[in-house]
Each structure stands twice: as structure tokens, then as C-alpha cells.
Scaffold this active site. Structure first.
Site, mmCIF file in Angstrom:
data_model
loop_
_atom_site.group_PDB
_atom_site.id
_atom_site.type_symbol
_atom_site.label_atom_id
_atom_site.label_comp_id
_atom_site.label_asym_id
_atom_site.label_seq_id
_atom_site.Cartn_x
_atom_site.Cartn_y
_atom_site.Cartn_z
ATOM 1 N N GLY A 17 0.844 -1.187 0.000
ATOM 2 C CA GLY A 17 0.000 0.000 0.000
ATOM 3 C C GLY A 17 0.876 1.234 0.000
ATOM 4 N N ARG A 59 10.640 -0.605 -4.505
ATOM 5 C CA ARG A 59 9.418 -0.633 -5.318
ATOM 6 C C ARG A 59 9.453 0.554 -6.267
ATOM 7 N NH1 ARG A 59 4.975 -3.305 -3.347
ATOM 8 N NH2 ARG A 59 4.304 -3.169 -5.522
ATOM 9 N N CYS A 125 -8.493 -3.408 -5.935
ATOM 10 C CA CYS A 125 -7.304 -3.478 -5.100
ATOM 11 C C CYS A 125 -7.661 -3.127 -3.652
ATOM 12 C CB CYS A 125 -6.168 -2.607 -5.632
ATOM 13 S SG CYS A 125 -4.554 -3.140 -4.978
ATOM 14 N N ASP A 194 -1.227 4.488 -6.967
ATOM 15 C CA ASP A 194 0.157 4.374 -6.532
ATOM 16 C C ASP A 194 0.968 5.558 -7.037
ATOM 17 O OD1 ASP A 194 1.014 1.542 -5.211
ATOM 18 O OD2 ASP A 194 -0.789 1.355 -6.419
ATOM 19 N N LYS A 230 1.332 11.104 -3.516
ATOM 20 C CA LYS A 230 1.333 10.082 -4.566
ATOM 21 C C LYS A 230 1.433 10.703 -5.965
ATOM 22 C CE LYS A 230 -1.201 6.722 -1.793
ATOM 23 N NZ LYS A 230 -2.470 5.984 -1.623
#
Length: 309
Positions: A17, A59, A125, A194, A230
Site C-alpha cells: 500500500g 518498489r 485493489c 500508486d 502520490k
């Protein structure tokens, strides 16, 4: 938990997350920095830059991670002494974590206003911000129903339906490929993000763009719930967000794959939804149309134009 343990857990998706990743990264930098005993400021700053790189490599798609690191490290880079650097590191990391948590509740307030009594909502999601909007609408007394996708191959939808169930919200759990089939029964689609680019395109869990396409075809509004950290500043200068591809073992067991010599498993973790398919982006600063994404990058993230070069 050490910085390296945090990095490993982010990479393996034990910590998942975008918001949680950002908070854990800020906490890891703070604890790592306070544990260092350098001889001078330059040494401390170099060690913190190395720590930042360890986190940044975990990531590649989650823009919340470099934004969190940039926010925390900006103060460390500007410090005049080791004591000043450590003090600013602690203060900035703690402030970021607190703001991140508070952002979700603010998004929930704004998001709930866009959910009507009687709405059927589809979500994809496991987005903390998107779920907060849905739960707040339920807490506000609105009668709502939710369709939640399974989210292959990691099955994050299982976390979503547990959260909705515990909140007392009527929920239908569907396979990802059934989104189009049920879209005609949906009044509103809500996802998280994301990353959000300067032109308002949204990078989110694989399958989001297909849901957005179905929603557009059905004239079903699509809302994206996302914290301001984000948004992806470097897309201002044309940088493309790197789409992470996960191991094939998440899709097919290696024992099966070894006998399929001509088969390659492709497992992208994210896809890109064009701004044209998005009706509204809900942030802790308020609701904006996708084309206003640049204002978030410029006014709230504090990136300067020379940092894009």
C-alpha cells in the site's frame, strides 16, 4: 526494525500500500539516522543518502516512496550541524507520518460527499484511501453496496472484503474479469493510486485501466482517492513511471512452469489509466479534476523546477 529489514519487507510486499510504504520509509530513515554516530555532518549526510537509495530501490512504481524520502531528506541536506540534521530528521519524519495518517481521514470526508444514499460502488485493489471514503459514507448513514474485485495474482481483494465486512457494509466479491459484467449495476467506481502523473493519468494496480474503460463505456463515474504525496513530480519533465514487473511465481508455480519451455509469464504489478477516463481525484486538499494534477505537484509537494532537471 532496521532500515534493511524495512526495505526487505517493502520489496516482498509484506509492507504494501503506497501510504503504508511511505510511512514505513519515513520511520526507517528516522530510526536509522538516530542510530548513526558519525564524526562529522558530511559523513552523516552521505550515510543517509545511502540509506535513502536502499529504500528507493525496493518498489520502483510507488511514487509515495521517493516523495516521502525527498520530504524527509530535504531537511537533512539543508542542516548545518549533525545535531541540527538529526533534530530535523526526527521532526520531519514524525510530521510526515502524522500528516499521512490524517490525510486519509480528510480524503474520507471529501470522498463521502460524492457517494449518494443507495449507491452501488465498485472498488479495485486494497486502497486505504478509497476504502476510507466508502466506510465514511456508510458511517454517515448512507445505504450502500460494494462490488470488490479479487485482484489477481496477490489477491489483495481478500483484505478489502474483510475490511468492508468488519465495517458492516454489504459486499459482493467478484473475479477481476467480471467487472464489465457487473458494471451495469454500479453507480460509482472508486480506486486508489500508486502514482499520479502531471497530466492526471493514474498508475494503479493492474486491472484498474480495464475497469476505467468499462466505467467510461457505461457512463459510470470513476473517482480516484489519493494523498498528495502520490503525485509524481518528475513526470513534469517527461519522465515515465517505471512499471514494476513481479516474479512469475506469483502467477504460476515454478514446478508447473519448468515443463512449459515455450511459455514466459508476464506479471506487471500496475497499469496506467488515462486522465480522460477519470472524473475526479480526491486528495486531502480537496477534489480536483485530473488536469489540475500539476497544481498539487507545484503547490503542495514543494518541488522546485531545478529538481526536475
Amino acid at each position: 526494525m532496521s532500515l534493511y529489514e524495512t526495505a526487505d519487507k517493502i520489496k516482498s510486499m509484506e509492507i504494501r500500500g503506497a501510504g503504508r510504504i511511505a510511512r514505513y520509509a519515513a520511520q526507517a530513515l528516522k530510526e536509522h539516522g538516530n542510530g548513526l554516530k558519525p564524526s562529522d555532518l558530511n559523513t552523516f549526510q552521505r550515510e543517509m543518502e545511502k540509506a535513502s537509495e536502499v529504500l528507493l530501490k525496493t518498489r520502483p512504481t510507488a511514487v509515495s516512496l521517493p516523495n516521502a524520502v525527498n520530504i524527509v531528506m530535504r531537511e537533512v541536506r539543508a542542516a548545518g550541524t549533525i545535531e541540527d540534521a538529526k533534530e530535523k530528521l526526527t521532526k520531519t519524519a514524525d510530521s510526515f507520518i502524522e500528516d499521512s495518517i490524517n490525510s486519509v481521514s480528510k480524503i474520507a470526508e471529501f470522498g463521502s460527499r460524492h457517494i449518494k444514499d443507495g449507491d452501488t460502488i465498485l472498488t479495485h485493489c486494497n486502497s486505504e484511501a478509497a476504502l476510507a471514503c466508502i466506510i465514511k459514507a456508510h458511517e454517515d448513514g448512507k445505504e450502500i453496496e460494494v462490488f470488490a474485485t479479487e485482484v489477481r495474482p496477490r489477491n489483495q481483494g481478500l483484505i478489502t472484503i474483510k475490511t468492508l465486512n468488519d465495517a458492516g457494509i454489504k459486499t459482493s466479491f467478484i473475479v477481476d474479469s467480471a467487472a464489465r459484467y457487473y458494471m451495469k449495476r454500479v453507480n460509482l467506481a472508486i480506486t486508489g493510486a500508486d502514482a499520479i502523473t502531471v497530466n492526471g493519468a493514474v498508475v494503479n494496480k493492474i486491472g484498474t485501466s480495464q475497469i476505467a474503460l468499462c466505467a467510461k463505456e457505461s457512463r459510470t463515474p470513476l473517482i480516484v482517492a489519493a494523498e498528495t504525496y502520490k503525485f509524481a513530480p518528475k513526470t513534469v519533465s517527461g519522465d515515465l513511471i517505471d512499471i514494476e514487473e513481479r516474479p512469475s511465481s506469483e502467477v504460476l508455480d515454478d514446478s508447473i512452469l519448468k515443463d512449459l519451455k515455450n511459455v514466459r509469464v508476464r506479471n506487471p504489478a500496475f497499469d496506467v489509466t488515462p486522465a480522460a477516463y477519470i472524473d475526479l481525484i480526491i486528495t486531502e486538499k480537496g477534489a480536483i479534476p485530473p488536469e489540475m494534477a500539476y497544481t498539487i505537484i507545484k503547490e503542495y509537494l514543494g518541488w522546485k523546477i531545478e529538481e526536475f532537471s
